[in-house]
Scaffold this motif. Sequence first.
Motif, mmCIF file in Angstrom:
data_model
loop_
_atom_site.group_PDB
_atom_site.id
_atom_site.type_symbol
_atom_site.label_atom_id
_atom_site.label_comp_id
_atom_site.label_asym_id
_atom_site.label_seq_id
_atom_site.Cartn_x
_atom_site.Cartn_y
_atom_site.Cartn_z
ATOM 1 N N ARG A 155 -7.484 11.844 63.696
ATOM 2 C CA ARG A 155 -5.781 12.119 63.179
ATOM 3 C C ARG A 155 -6.408 11.692 61.289
ATOM 4 O O ARG A 155 -5.615 12.593 60.714
ATOM 5 N N TYR A 156 -7.462 11.201 61.321
ATOM 6 C CA TYR A 156 -7.663 11.369 59.533
ATOM 7 C C TYR A 156 -8.907 11.547 59.157
ATOM 8 O O TYR A 156 -9.714 12.213 59.905
ATOM 9 N N ILE A 157 -8.999 11.884 58.228
ATOM 10 C CA ILE A 157 -10.200 12.814 57.556
ATOM 11 C C ILE A 157 -10.113 13.040 56.072
ATOM 12 O O ILE A 157 -11.627 13.598 55.538
ATOM 13 N N GLY A 158 -10.127 12.035 55.689
ATOM 14 C CA GLY A 158 -10.274 11.899 54.366
ATOM 15 C C GLY A 158 -11.098 10.227 53.498
ATOM 16 O O GLY A 158 -11.920 10.849 54.334
ATOM 17 N N GLN A 159 -11.075 10.668 52.767
ATOM 18 C CA GLN A 159 -12.569 9.850 52.376
ATOM 19 C C GLN A 159 -12.922 8.169 52.694
ATOM 20 O O GLN A 159 -14.296 8.363 52.414
ATOM 21 N N PHE A 160 -12.089 8.048 53.441
ATOM 22 C CA PHE A 160 -12.377 6.531 53.955
ATOM 23 C C PHE A 160 -13.152 6.394 54.913
ATOM 24 O O PHE A 160 -14.339 5.870 55.522
ATOM 25 N N LYS A 161 -12.747 7.624 56.024
ATOM 26 C CA LYS A 161 -13.151 8.234 57.221
ATOM 27 C C LYS A 161 -14.349 8.644 56.846
ATOM 28 O O LYS A 161 -15.680 8.509 57.422
ATOM 29 N N GLN A 162 -14.683 9.574 55.797
ATOM 30 C CA GLN A 162 -15.829 9.915 55.783
ATOM 31 C C GLN A 162 -17.298 9.115 54.999
ATOM 32 O O GLN A 162 -17.915 9.606 55.317
ATOM 33 N N LEU A 163 -16.455 8.603 54.555
ATOM 34 C CA LEU A 163 -17.574 6.591 53.717
ATOM 35 C C LEU A 163 -17.952 6.423 55.645
ATOM 36 O O LEU A 163 -19.475 6.044 55.556
ATOM 37 N N THR A 164 -17.157 6.016 56.993
ATOM 38 C CA THR A 164 -17.464 5.402 57.228
ATOM 39 C C THR A 164 -18.780 5.840 58.376
ATOM 40 O O THR A 164 -19.435 5.549 58.610
#
Length: 339
Positions: A155-164
């Motif tokens: 669902r997600y592609i944003g910065q939070f996901k990328q950081l994790t």
Amino acid sequence: MEYEVSLQTVSWFNRLRNDDSLQISPKFQRRAVWMEKERSLLMDTILKNLPFPEVYMQVQTNSETGAQQHIVVDGQQRVTSILMFIDNAFPLPINGDWSGEYFRDLKPETKELFWDYKIVARFLRKTNDDEIRNIFTRLNTNNVVLNDQELRNARYIGQFKQLTERLADNPYFQSIGLFTPRDVRRMLDIEYVSELLLRQVYGITNKKDLLETAYMEFEEEFPMEAECEEAFNTSIGLIKTIVDKDNLALFKSKGVFHSLFGVCHDYYKKTTLPYFKDVAQIKNDLTILVIRAKENNFDPGEPDIAQYSEVSSRSTSDKSKRSERERIFWNIISKVEGV
């Protein structure tokens, strides 16, 4: 969106791979999950000319050159397994038909049957990433295939996901065995690191209650990304100084590690120091605490040891138990460091 269904051979998929026009693991896909047994059984299915579910593929065409990219939307495990078998990465099963042969061991006529096996492929055209992600999520939700974190990944592609994802790749986690290989395949390492980030952003939380909230809230912007990444890595650095091969077994359970991370993070935020002034004493006192709690070795005048024993046994990710463990750890650290 337009779609069409056709039959494509194993040979066709391999040719796409060799032409660099096949994408098997786009960002919304989960990691490779299947074990060798599952892969072997799929090859047995193919060589017996039995059907398996259709593969969904997005087709992207370069308007200038006509070159096409074929992106696997659903069917990653199957396509990956087929190509791995061609590369002799695993053998067939040992059963009444096979004796653990690799692809290279097959007779020419058997190889020809394998190359000619037809796969039902559903091609998606004139679509976009949002529609593709939605299709992928629906397919796997309906089939109850993906876990919660794999669905977030879709669902997600944003910065939070990328950081994790970036933080979960820290080799320290692998060196201490915090995650099993299956954890990593099912993205549970990323989910756990997401929980550690929650601890930084929201404080102590209950289990995974705010994970979906964080992924949604920080999908478009994560203004504290750099600050969180620095504090995260510093906190892990502090943990490294007090957890080593001698006491690792006491602290590498996910519940205890979470609490240790929380107090190291708070220590860094309160003092701005990336180190403990008396690391040997902290290591000694924390280690003795956990050992004595495990052995139920305490007297009425040592309530923290008794309490630690209580909050480290079951349901260790409850907010109340996380809070108590951190309070007990913090009492030790603050006393030694004079914070």
